[in-house]
Scaffold this active site. Structure first.
Site, short mmCIF file in Angstrom:
data_model
loop_
_atom_site.label_atom_id
_atom_site.label_comp_id
_atom_site.label_asym_id
_atom_site.label_seq_id
_atom_site.Cartn_x
_atom_site.Cartn_y
_atom_site.Cartn_z
N SER A 285 0.86 -1.19 0.00
CA SER A 285 0.00 0.00 0.00
C SER A 285 0.89 1.23 0.00
O SER A 285 2.10 1.11 0.26
CB SER A 285 -0.83 -0.02 1.29
OG SER A 285 -1.43 1.23 1.51
N TYR B 103 -2.79 -1.88 10.14
CA TYR B 103 -2.68 -1.93 8.68
C TYR B 103 -1.30 -1.47 8.23
O TYR B 103 -0.64 -2.14 7.41
CB TYR B 103 -3.77 -1.03 8.07
CG TYR B 103 -3.86 -1.07 6.56
CD1 TYR B 103 -4.49 -2.12 5.91
CD2 TYR B 103 -3.35 -0.03 5.79
CE1 TYR B 103 -4.60 -2.15 4.52
CE2 TYR B 103 -3.45 -0.04 4.41
CZ TYR B 103 -4.07 -1.11 3.77
OH TYR B 103 -4.17 -1.13 2.40
P1 NAD Z 1 -11.55 -5.03 -1.41
O1 NAD Z 1 -12.07 -5.03 -0.01
O2 NAD Z 1 -12.48 -4.54 -2.47
O3 NAD Z 1 -11.01 -6.47 -1.81
C1 NAD Z 1 -10.28 -7.27 -0.91
C2 NAD Z 1 -10.70 -8.73 -1.13
O4 NAD Z 1 -9.89 -9.55 -0.27
C3 NAD Z 1 -12.16 -8.98 -0.75
O5 NAD Z 1 -12.81 -9.74 -1.75
C4 NAD Z 1 -12.05 -9.76 0.55
O6 NAD Z 1 -13.15 -10.64 0.77
C5 NAD Z 1 -10.75 -10.50 0.36
N1 NAD Z 1 -10.14 -10.93 1.62
C6 NAD Z 1 -9.93 -10.17 2.72
N2 NAD Z 1 -9.39 -10.91 3.68
C7 NAD Z 1 -9.28 -12.19 3.21
C8 NAD Z 1 -8.81 -13.39 3.76
N3 NAD Z 1 -8.35 -13.45 5.02
N4 NAD Z 1 -8.82 -14.50 2.99
C9 NAD Z 1 -9.29 -14.45 1.71
N5 NAD Z 1 -9.78 -13.33 1.15
C10 NAD Z 1 -9.77 -12.20 1.90
O7 NAD Z 1 -10.24 -4.11 -1.35
P2 NAD Z 1 -9.08 -3.81 -2.44
O8 NAD Z 1 -8.82 -2.35 -2.33
O9 NAD Z 1 -9.37 -4.41 -3.73
O10 NAD Z 1 -7.87 -4.55 -1.71
C11 NAD Z 1 -6.93 -5.36 -2.40
C12 NAD Z 1 -5.55 -5.10 -1.81
O11 NAD Z 1 -5.13 -3.77 -2.17
C13 NAD Z 1 -5.49 -5.16 -0.28
O12 NAD Z 1 -4.34 -5.86 0.12
C14 NAD Z 1 -5.42 -3.71 0.12
O13 NAD Z 1 -4.79 -3.52 1.37
C15 NAD Z 1 -4.60 -3.15 -1.03
N6 NAD Z 1 -4.69 -1.69 -1.15
C16 NAD Z 1 -5.83 -1.10 -1.62
C17 NAD Z 1 -5.87 0.29 -1.72
C18 NAD Z 1 -7.08 1.01 -2.27
O14 NAD Z 1 -7.00 2.24 -2.44
N7 NAD Z 1 -8.17 0.34 -2.55
C19 NAD Z 1 -4.77 1.06 -1.32
C20 NAD Z 1 -3.65 0.42 -0.84
C21 NAD Z 1 -3.62 -0.97 -0.77
#
Ligand code: NAD
Length: 279
Positions: free
Chosen positions: A143, A156
């Site tokens: 992130s 986080y």
């Molecule tokens: P999201 O919540 O839309 O998707 C995350 C997915 O991971 C969900 O489908 C959830 O059910 C699944 N998940 C969570 N914990 C789990 C577990 N223990 N086992 C199996 N599946 C699990 O969010 P996103 O933004 O698409 O997140 C994806 C990655 O990107 C994450 O690691 C998040 O930290 C990272 N990220 C996102 C952003 C952003 O701006 N959206 C910024 C920085 C980092």
């Protein structure tokens, strides 16, 4: 032929957001997919989306924090496809919005179990298969909070700094041993997904009203990049075997932290006051 055609790619957290867009982008580029999520419904919808386009897909419902489940998943993927080329350790949760003093140990453990141990499990369990493929790639999603701290997000931030360290350590090992596995750490910022509402995962308590305001500000003002654009940036970087990918706001945050490595927290706090009122 692109570097994804007929490749076998594994995506965790494929039931929503960036993971779903990655799975879809990989399918569109001709990859075969194994996808995992603990959200059965989201996973099912992604699998249907891929199948409707003729992609071969193995969906498995699991919690990435459970080592045995990830080990069984790796064995199942290898057996089904006979080879594994790429793993995208993407599943993650945001956790609560409390200060370190207010956060209980269980919350720290839960976020680290998913965001850090999930990545460690996915990397270790698939690595022998990636090496055996002769053309492997590990993509771990950190992130902008993998290099920038802010208040009320300590579990986080701790997990995402650790994912960066773990992934860069892996890269040094692959280079040192001349193993055929590229390694990429991804630092997204501001992608329009469900992440801020994920709290501790399905079944966890609803987000308290006092935190909802912050979530809404995030969603309205900061989450400007679509998951599809994020996936495109990641897949282009994978194609070029880039070790580090920054998405959206991660670029400006990276510049700030490099320019002011010791004093950036002051900037972050005053920015947060302008954005959210009090942190
Ligand atoms: P999201 O919540 O839309 O998707 C995350 C997915 O991971 C969900 O489908 C959830 O059910 C699944 N998940 C969570 N914990 C789990 C577990 N223990 N086992 C199996 N599946 C699990 O969010 P996103 O933004 O698409 O997140 C994806 C990655 O990107 C994450 O690691 C998040 O930290 C990272 N990220 C996102 C952003 C952003 O701006 N959206 C910024 C920085 C980092």
């Amino acid at each position: 032929m692109s570097s994804f055609t007929r490749k076998v790619a594994v995506v965790t957290g494929a039931g929503s957001g960036i993971g779903r867009a990655l799975a879809s982008g990989l399918a569109g580029r001709g990859a075969r997919l194994a996808i995992a999520d603990w959200d059965e419904r989201g996973l099912h919808d992604t699998a249907e989306l891929l199948r409707s386009r003729g992609t071969e897909v193995l969906p498995v419902t699991l919690d990435v924090s459970e080592r045995d489940a990830v080990a069984a998943f790796a064995a199942q993927v290898a057996e089904r496809f006979g080879v594994v080329h790429q793993v995208y350790n993407n599943a993650g949760i945001a956790g609560g919005a409390l200060t370190i003093a207010e956060t209980d140990y269980e919350a720290f453990e839960r976020v680290l179990a998913v965001n850090l141990w999930g990545v460690v499990h996915g990397t270790k369990e698939f690595l022998p298969h990636l090496i055996a493929s002769g053309d492997g790639h590990v993509v771990n999603v950190s992130s902008l909070n993998g290099f920038m701290a802010q208040p009320r997000l300590a579990p986080y931030i701790t997990s995402k700094f650790a994912v960066r360290g773990f992934t860069e350590a892996l890269r040094t090992e692959m280079l040192a041993a001349r193993l055929p596995v590229a390694v990429t750490v991804v630092h997204p910022g501001g992608v329009r997904t469900n992440i801020t509402r994920s709290a501790y995962g399905p079944g966890s308590a609803a987000i308290p009203a006092e935190h909802l305001k912050r979530v809404e500000v995030y969603e309205r003002r900061l989450f400007r990049t679509s998951p599809e654009d994020a996936a495109r940036i990641i897949l282009r970087a994978v194609e070029r075997k880039k070790p580090r990918v920054l998405i959206a706001q991660a670029h400006s945050v990276d510049r700030l932290v490099r320019l002011l490595p010791a004093s950036y927290p002051r900037q972050v706090v005053s920015w947060g006051r302008r954005m959210f009122g009090e942190w």
